[in-house]
Design an enzyme around this catalytic site. Structure first.
Site, PDB file in Angstrom:
ATOM      1  N   SER A 145       1.305   0.023 -12.131  1.00 43.00           N
ATOM      2  CA  SER A 145       1.493  -0.947 -11.034  1.00 43.00           C
ATOM      3  C   SER A 145       0.162  -1.639 -10.766  1.00 43.00           C
ATOM      4  O   SER A 145      -0.897  -1.099 -11.106  1.00 43.00           O
ATOM      5  CB  SER A 145       1.923  -0.185  -9.780  1.00 43.00           C
ATOM      6  OG  SER A 145       1.928  -1.028  -8.651  1.00 43.00           O
ATOM      7  N   TYR A 158       0.875   6.628  -3.271  1.00 37.38           N
ATOM      8  CA  TYR A 158       1.488   5.901  -4.397  1.00 37.38           C
ATOM      9  C   TYR A 158       0.388   5.294  -5.285  1.00 37.38           C
ATOM     10  O   TYR A 158       0.430   5.421  -6.513  1.00 37.38           O
ATOM     11  CB  TYR A 158       2.418   4.806  -3.862  1.00 37.38           C
ATOM     12  CG  TYR A 158       3.079   3.972  -4.941  1.00 37.38           C
ATOM     13  CD1 TYR A 158       4.015   4.530  -5.803  1.00 37.38           C
ATOM     14  CD2 TYR A 158       2.750   2.624  -5.107  1.00 37.38           C
ATOM     15  CE1 TYR A 158       4.612   3.763  -6.803  1.00 37.38           C
ATOM     16  CE2 TYR A 158       3.348   1.859  -6.096  1.00 37.38           C
ATOM     17  CZ  TYR A 158       4.277   2.440  -6.943  1.00 37.38           C
ATOM     18  OH  TYR A 158       4.857   1.678  -7.943  1.00 37.38           O
TER      19      TYR A 158
END
Ligand SMILES: NC(=O)c1ccc[n+]([C@@H]2O[C@H](COP(=O)([O-])OP(=O)(O)OC[C@H]3O[C@@H](n4cnc5c(N)ncnc54)[C@H](OP(=O)(O)O)[C@@H]3O)[C@@H](O)[C@H]2O)c1
Length: 265
Positions: A145, A158
């Site tokens: 990501s 995350y």
């Protein structure tokens, strides 16, 4: 669009029951690849299996797998080797996020994100490495990501998992460079998928990034284009990657100026 190099290749996709994983599966099927689709939602996998078999006449196998169950990862991959054969491409896509500040994140959430996004990804990779190394052929694609490049407030855990994925992928790439096994990391910004049903319960983040949202079909297309090439990283949208370059060069300034914008979750 048919990608000739994928015809007849065995491609495993984790987290294939929806979102980017399902879109990657559709594009691979359109190019004549044999698919092995893994996820926890077996009914959704079966639905996708029959859709792809009917539309593209390709071989599609489906297995129920929670990647955080490392014993099950071993069982399922062994079953794949025994019943289907060698794996040419592994797409480590399964993952989730919960957007909270560090002090709000429960230990179960922290463990859950690391067990799926990091340990699960490494467990699946470990299963394909011996054969890919001995065959001197293969491609491992890790869906990380932009959060793995720039850590942002309210996604401390995350972001940490995706930083771990990038660190692992970079080392792995060097370990495999003499074995003709490619490693690609994929770092998208926000994508319009069900990811945000869990990540952003209140919908505030989705609202603030709506105008940057990528479509899953577009991201999937870039991933599939990279298959069996030496692509090191895919960063989407391209302009977002500039942010991580500036961050590395001027971290203090970036954090001061970017804090408000990055805090929009
Ligand atoms: N959407 C975004 O903005 C965005 C941005 C950057 C990166 N990413 C990354 O892209 C990947 C795919 O996300 P997405 O946007 O497509 O989200 P999604 O629509 O929520 O899909 C996630 C997929 O992962 C699977 N999954 C979740 N936990 C799993 C587990 N324990 N074991 C096996 N499969 C599991 C889900 O299937 P089951 O529930 O059936 O198991 C589902 O198929 C993730 O790694 C995510 O971190 C997403």
């Amino acid at each position: 669009m048919v990608r000739e190099q994928l015809k007849g290749k065995n491609i495993v996709i984790t987290g294939a029951s929806g979102g980017i994983g399902a879109e990657i599966a559709k594009l691979c099927a359109a190019s004549g690849a044999n698919l092995i689709l893994l996820a926890r939602s077996f009914d959704k996998l079966e639905q996708l299996q029959s859709e792809l078999q009917q539309k593209y006449q390709v071989k599609v196998d489906v297995f129920k797998l929670d990647v955080s169950d490392t014993n099950q990862v071993q069982v399922v991959f062994q079953q794949i080797f025994d019943t289907i054969g060698d794996i040419d491409i592994l797409v480590n896509n399964a993952g989730f996020g919960v957007f909270r500040e560090a002090h709000e994140a429960s230990i179960d959430e922290i463990k859950g994100m690391f067990e799926v996004n990091v340990v699960g990804l490494m467990a699946c990779t470990s299963m394909v490495l011996p054969k890919m190394r001995s065959r001197r052929f293969g491609h491992i694609i890790n869906i990380a990501s932009q959060a793995g490049k720039i850590a942002t407030p309210k996604s401390s855990v995350y972001s940490a998992t995706k930083h771990a994925v990038l660190g692992y992928s970079n080392a792995l790439r060097m370990e495999l460079s003499d074995y003709n096994v490619q490693v690609t990391s994929v770092n998208p910004g926000p994508i319009a998928t069900n990811f945000f049903n869990i990540a952003d319960e209140k919908g505030t983040y989705v609202k603030s990034v709506q105008r940057f949202m990528l479509q899953p079909e577009f991201v999937a297309g870039k991933v599939v284009d990279s298959m069996l090439t030496k692509t090191r990283e895919i960063n989407l949208p391209r302009w977002m990657n500039m942010g991580s370059v500036v961050y590395v060069l001027f971290p203090r300034l970036f954090e001061r100026i970017g804090k408000r914008m990055l805090n929009s979750k």
